[in-house]
Design an enzyme around this catalytic site. Structure first.
Site, mmCIF file in Angstrom:
data_model
loop_
_atom_site.group_PDB
_atom_site.id
_atom_site.type_symbol
_atom_site.label_atom_id
_atom_site.label_comp_id
_atom_site.label_asym_id
_atom_site.label_seq_id
_atom_site.Cartn_x
_atom_site.Cartn_y
_atom_site.Cartn_z
ATOM 1 N N ARG A 292 8.153 34.910 -4.897
ATOM 2 C CA ARG A 292 9.292 35.922 -4.746
ATOM 3 C C ARG A 292 9.735 36.110 -6.242
ATOM 4 O O ARG A 292 9.953 37.382 -6.576
ATOM 5 C CB ARG A 292 10.347 35.435 -3.770
ATOM 6 C CG ARG A 292 11.343 36.681 -3.576
ATOM 7 C CD ARG A 292 12.281 36.229 -2.346
ATOM 8 N NE ARG A 292 11.909 36.553 -1.415
ATOM 9 C CZ ARG A 292 12.002 37.763 -0.632
ATOM 10 N NH1 ARG A 292 12.677 38.995 -1.371
ATOM 11 N NH2 ARG A 292 11.723 38.053 0.503
ATOM 12 N N GLU B 220 20.951 38.221 0.946
ATOM 13 C CA GLU B 220 20.584 37.733 -0.604
ATOM 14 C C GLU B 220 20.589 38.700 -1.717
ATOM 15 O O GLU B 220 21.295 38.486 -2.759
ATOM 16 C CB GLU B 220 18.993 37.188 -0.525
ATOM 17 C CG GLU B 220 19.045 36.020 0.255
ATOM 18 C CD GLU B 220 17.120 35.896 0.480
ATOM 19 O OE1 GLU B 220 16.897 36.360 1.148
ATOM 20 O OE2 GLU B 220 16.905 34.882 -0.248
#
Lengths: 771, 488
Positions: free
Chosen positions: A312, A722
């Site tokens: 990520r 997030e």
């Protein structure tokens, strides 16, 4: 009658929260026989265990049992995939905090007394704690990964300007208010019920089963709510549940374990510290022509989630910018620290901080405003819209956000004012920065993008919704309640969201990757669709009976009534329908399922479509810096965020504010230091400083982008957990801007993350000395 | 007959603990007690060291004129005997409940309406802190809200909604259900407090002494010289919670009312050793506002409400917040025993790292502070990683007297956090005496700081930062004095 769809209820547990009635694991009251479970962990970072002695400890009054690894009935393993995390250390320890023994005692005091009587003889081995050390020892966790597009080497070579840089970003402790805890109650035939504070009840169930040598169907894991998770209870809530289960299984008594704050901070993993090195090429307008970046993460002692986190970070190394020629290399380095783990953003913040810092340097080099350089490099809509890993940036809202936020924040006006202020003030400096966020939504491990639900309609018309997601404060259950109410067309008062329970919905994924509502909302909708499909013929029958001329073309479920679209005046209540359904032998419960379609990634080629869609956001922050102490404070923050068509605007704004402030902590005061032996120095809130109420910006405004429907998710909403975390990078770079003003922006300041008072002060000192 | 019991009000009823009948220690914390009795798990443990506020409760106690005053306190830092003669209010008490309905307190209603709870774990503590504000009639501006809530950590909300909730709740303060029963509570507490005998709680492993008068305290001190002296318990409770530190005998003088006062005479102020830091903070704001940068950011309200001036001094911590200013103010420590009394300069009283000049039958009773010298300049600053609820990385306190010619006539320059004790920078002081008070003199002085100090690197900061900032703080002091000179 109110239109129930437009009323947003407070958090479904808000009243329980404020009355103190809301129950967490350690609040569950049992009749008797409850034992306290205590973990005894390694005080040394890397050693072989030569011998140990438990007899003295066992003699203490009130000690029921002490377990070592030989007492594990099943597999001595916490990581069911990589098999690199023993549940209890046998011959070797690899970090401070690794569990060696488990103590069952009548209370905590007694357990601690016994722990002092345990003697272990270690033979110390050489230990590694830093990325640099691991590099020198070639101690990588797995082979490096690479994603490349265009021809970065050649493009860099022919770039008009080039800058090199190095950036360190720090660890971060989750600091959920409720420390890791679990209560295990043994049942018949060694079955086990686990009340846990876990983001991943299915995995907790599986690991407990494996370590106890049971099948999954012999273990039930239930989660009412967590007192905060933030990623810290995605995998690392498993150990404590397993430990408590082992003790409960051995003693045949219920066992409660809760880590003390210091134990929690010492034992559990943190956000991965990163060390990144980059070279960036650009032209006189600040357009990036090439970007080569090496991301190095400190994984700690085992795999945990380090590789998906690295991935990520690599996917977000571009943040919001189209870079035609780019290479990102990622490596995780193995050290003798507790295994670092998931934390809100999951590598994204670490990847983004590097490119944001690089663009900041470009602006200083070209003597231009960094916000303009950012704007010029944003992904476009028709061309320049392909990421380095080959995914199309669809529904790109970056320039919309930029246009609106630049205006609403008076960015350029304030830039001038700040310049003026800085010229006439020597002791206090101000700084300003705008930073964007583009965040990919989905688990990057494709199969995890699935969810299940079980919806139960009772014959009085009340409804209980079960789904695989867990509530950790993010408002998932509240959103699911709103989704269920809308889909069923009934009042929210008639719906209860059940505690998450593995005996209701099996094989759920962790509530993580911001995907809780996207996945579980869809699964709940699917279950309700099934029930409504069964109920519609009955509704038609009942409505026709009331009035044979009723047009039964389209049946509407709304405001607790069921009626035909063309004859809304003739209706039955949901309760009447449910009651009748029961009498007519129609099933009133259904499961639902959702799997996100069309997600894939080819790791060999580094190309694919790892994300279902992107969430966007942008922030402008202004800070004030005391150049004599290095302390900073946020004067003003303006945020504009893309939450799609929000299911619950107040909850989404709460997520934005909370994530932003958590990001501010990572970027400023949350400093973590280890000593030379690997002891965590900041192992209590006495020395580890998350933001307090006085750190909230003096002036704060956050808005959701309007007219931003998202075609890809439940009710056209967007994931929110997030993405706003990374909006705090605006604060971080505003601090850098303020530092830089000390040398009138002529020199690139030393900088790292967090911009602690130490980092800031020493950077200023160096700038002053260079003048 | 010595009393082996304490009595307090909980859930509007008198709660009696008789140590001839119970097994737990007298020094059990209020948090541990609440979580062990039925129906009180709303009070949470977040850290067990007073750094998060999840365990906040409110204590209502009688003032000297028999009114009730409400104080938010960290229950993890409070020993049970401290409840004696007081009303313990927990999160469970805020709402009024009937079998079918719950009527929220305005404080709770505001938290619900502003979406100020997320995971909910810190929420009971937040609600109790706001309730404390509500009952003490503070103007709900942002400054007061931050002051009242800096002892409550929340990891979910980011605080903005909590600030809104506090504003909403305290904007229009009306009598609540606690106001209605105040007369009854007052009468009950008066009854409990009628006896002025010392309480001596005797457990098989621990003797806990709770004198109510100075005379009793001194007699008990004489009788039990080995007993650990407690005056607020905010430090000792942390050690008990976290290191299993155990005390066989405790002499808790926090109920001695005579030593809680601040007395003003013509020449000096007499601060009782039992004066709470919160009261001392207000005193500093009125009399020595230059030291407010330290006292305003001393721990949190929950801690300031119980921690005492005497406690802070006798801990003799190198980062004790009050000591630098007391050295600058030439404070004297007054001690007493049953037979005599001594006055000791604060500088001499602190003899080393966590060590003091206190004889084993003495107690510190007062701190004597001379009145301010209006011809001198005072300055102080506390540097910490986080603005509030953080122990200082380093701190400075100074007094400077300048001659008409602009030379330094007198100076006391004290730093906290740079050595094993709070310490004067003697070489810097000597160098400055008689010199012109100019930037170049200050710059030269800064170079001498290393003669006085060799600070360490630890969990809070580095040697390099401490040294650099020590010099910068002197610069700050210079600019501050300059400012005052110019404004004259």
């Amino acid at each position: 009658m109110n239109n129930s769809e437009t009323i947003f209820l407070p958090h479904e547990s808000a009243i329980s929260h404020v009355t103190g009635e809301a129950s967490y694991v350690s609040d569950i009251q049992l009749r008797n026989n409850l034992l306290w479970g205590q973990v005894y962990f390694s005080p040394v970072a890397h050693a072989t265990i030569k011998s140990y002695e438990l007899t003295e400890a066992l003699k203490i009054d009130g000690i029921v049992d002490i377990l070592d690894f030989t007492r594990i009935p099943g597999i001595n393993q916490l990581n069911t995939h990589m098999h690199d995390e023993p549940c209890l250390a046998g011959d070797k320890v690899t970090f401070i905090g690794q569990a060696i023994f488990l103590i069952a005692a009548k209370d905590r005091e007694t357990a601690l007394k016994a722990a002092k009587k345990i003697h272990i003889e270690f033979e110390q081995l050489e230990a590694i704690f830093t990325i640099e050390n691991a590099m020198a020892k070639r101690n990588n966790l797995a082979p490096s990964r690479r994603i490349e597009t265009g021809n970065p080497d050649k493009a860099l070579e022919s770039s008009k300007y080039r800058l090199k840089g190095r950036l360190e970003t720090g660890a971060q402790e989750h600091w959920y208010l409720e420390t890791q805890s679990a209560l295990c109650v043994p049942g018949e035939n060694r079955n086990m019920t686990v009340f846990a504070s876990t983001q991943n009840p299915s995995e907790t169930q599986n690991v407990v089963a494996e370590v106890l040598g049971l099948q999954s169907n012999q273990v039930i894991c239930e989660v009412k709510r967590m007192g905060g998770g933030f990623g810290g209870k995605e995998t690392q809530a498993n150990p404590i549940a397993v430990w408590a289960a082992l003790l409960a299984d051995a003693t045949r008594q219920p066992v409660l374990m809760q880590l003390s704050r210091d134990e929690d901070q010492k034992i559990t993993g943190k956000r991965h510290p990163f060390l990144s090195k980059y070279e960036i090429g650009f032209d006189e307008n600040g357009i990036i022509t090439a970007y080569i970046v090496d991301l190095h993460g400190n994984s700690g002692s085992s795999f945990d989630l380090s590789i998906p986190i690295l991935e990520r970070a690599m996917y977000h190394a571009d943040n919001s910018y189209f870079i035609e020629n780019m290479r990102v290399t990622g490596t995780m380095w193995k050290t003798n620290l507790p295994s670092n783990t998931a934390f809100r953003g999951f590598g994204g913040p670490q990847g983004m901080a590097v490119i944001e810092n690089a663009i900041d340097s470009i602006a200083r080099f070209l003597k231009k405003d960094a916000a303009e350089i950012r704007f010029k490099n944003f992904y476009q809509t028709q061309t320049k819209n392909l990421t380095h890993y080959g995914q199309l940036v669809n529904n790109n809202r970056l320039s919309r956000l930029w246009d609106q936020l630049i205006k609403s924040s008076d960015y350029f006006e304030r830039r001038k004012e700040i310049e003026k202020f800085n010229h006439s003030n020597n002791l206090i400096k101000k700084g300003l920065a705008l930073t964007p966020v583009k965040f990919g939504i989905s688990f990057t491990t494709a199969f995890l993008n699935q969810a299940g639900a079980l919806v139960l309609v009772y014959k009085d018309g009340s409804v209980m919704v079960n789904h695989g997601g867990t509530e950790m404060g993010q408002g998932l259950h509240t959103k699911i309640l709103h989704i269920a109410a809308k889909e069923l067309g009934i009042s929210k008062d008639n719906i209860i969201i059940s505690p998450t329970n593995t005996s209701k919905v099996p094989n759920s994924s962790a509530t993580a990757a911001s995907s809780g509502t996207d996945l579980n909302g869809m699964a709940v909708k699917d279950a309700i669709r099934t029930i409504k499909k069964r109920l519609k013929p009955l509704a038609i029958k009942m409505l026709s009976k009331m009035n044979p001329t009723v047009n039964t073309g389209r049946i509407i479920f709304k405001n607790d009534r069921i009626y035909s679209k063309s004859n809304p005046e003739i209706s039955i209540s949901f309760a009447e329908l449910a009651k009748q359904a029961h009498l007519e032998q129609i099933s009133l419960s259904a499961t639902g399922y959702y799997g996100t379609p069309n997600i894939y990634f080819d790791r060999e080629k580094g190309k694919g479509k790892p994300f279902h869609y992107y969430a966007f956001g942008m922030a402008v922050s202004e800070v004030e810096l005391d150049i004599l102490t290095g302390n900073t404070r946020i004067i003003r923050t303006d945020i504009l965020h893309d939450a799609g068509k929000s299911i619950h605007p107040e909850i989404d704004k709460g997520q934005i504010m909370g994530a932003f402030m958590q990001g501010v902590g990572w970027c400023t005061t949350e400093v973590i230091r280890w000593d030379a032996k690997g002891n965590l120095l900041n192992c209590s809130p006495d020395t580890y400083k998350i933001p307090g109420i006085g750190d909230f910006p003096l002036n704060y405004k956050a808005e959701l982008l309007k007219n931003a429907n998202n075609p890809n998710a439940i009710h056209q909403s967007k994931a929110i957990g997030e993405p706003p975390f990374m909006l705090a990078l605006s604060v971080w770079l505003a601090i850098k801007d303020a530092i830089s003003s000390v040398a009138d922006h002529t020199k690139e300041p030393d900088f790292s993350l967090p911009a602690s008072k130490e980092v800031v002060l020493l950077s200023i000192k160096k700038l002053k000395e260079s003048l | 007959m010595k009393s082996n019991t304490i009595q307090f009000i909980l859930d509007n009823e008198i709660y009696t603990i008789d140590w001839s009948k119970v097994d737990f220690l007298p020094s059990t914390t209020v948090l541990q007690f609440l979580r062990a009795i039925p129906g009180h798990t709303g009070t949470k443990e977040g850290c067990a060291e007073g750094d998060c506020g999840a365990c906040t409760i409110v204590l209502a106690e009688l003032t000297q004129d028999n009114k009730l005053t409400y104080k938010a306190i960290d229950s993890c830092l409070l020993f049970l005997p401290a409840l004696h003669g007081k009303q313990l209010i927990t999160i469970e008490n805020l709402a009024t409940k009937t079998p079918t309905a719950t009527l929220l307190h305005p404080v709770q209603q505001a938290i619900v309406e502003t979406n100020a709870s997320q995971c909910g774990y810190c929420t009971p503590g937040i609600a109790m802190s706001v309730f404390g504000m509500y009952k003490t009639l503070k103007i709900p501006d942002t400054k007061n809200i931050i002051d009242s809530l800096s002892g409550n950590l929340c990891r979910c909300t980011g605080y903005g909604s909590i600030i809104e909730a506090a504003k909403m709740a305290c904007n229009t303060i009306k009598p609540d259900h606690f106001s209605g029963i105040e007369p009854t509570i007052i009468e009950t507490l008066k009854e409990i407090n009628r006896s002025t005998d010392a309480i001596e709680l005797s457990h098989k492993h621990q003797l806990y002494l709770l004198p109510k008068t100075l005379k009793q305290a001194l007699e008990l001190r004489g009788k039990y010289p080995q007993a650990t002296i407690v005056n607020g318990s905010t430090d000792i409770a942390v050690r008990q919670n976290k290191t299993s530190e155990f005390h066989h005998q405790i002499l808790d003088i926090s109920s001695v009312t005579e030593i809680k006062q601040i007395i003003t005479t013509n020449n000096y102020f007499q601060i009782g050793a039992g004066c709470s830091i919160e009261d001392f903070k207000k005193f500093v704001q009125q009399n020595f506002h230059e030291f407010s940068p330290i006292t305003d950011h001393f721990a949190s309200l929950q801690i300031r409400n119980v921690a005492t001036v005497g406690g802070n001094i006798c801990n003799a911590s190198p980062i004790g917040d009050l000591i630098p200013m007391l050295i600058v103010l030439k404070a004297q420590v007054k001690t007493a025993s049953t037979v005599n009394s001594r006055m000791i300069n604060i500088e001499d009283f602190i003899t080393g790292y966590r060590s003091i000049d206190l004889h084993n039958k003495e107690l510190v009773t007062d701190i004597i502070i001379p009145k301010r010298d209006n011809d001198s300049y005072y300055f102080s600053e506390k540097v910490s990683t986080r603005r509030d609820l953080d122990i200082s990385t380093l701190s400075i306190a100074t007094i400077i007297k300048l001659s008409k010619e602009g030379t330094v006539d007198d100076i006391i320059l004290v730093y906290g956090g740079l050595a094993a004790t709070v310490k004067r920078a003697k070489s810097c002081e000597t160098f400055l005496l008689g010199k012109q008070f100019t930037l170049s003199t200050i710059s030269e002085t800064i170079n001498l700081i290393t003669n006085d100090f060799t600070p360490i690197s630890d969990a809070r900061s580095t040697t390099e930062y401490r040294l650099e900032t020590a010099g910068n703080l002197l610069l700050k002091c210079y600019y501050s004095v300059l400012n005052e000179l110019e404004s004259k």
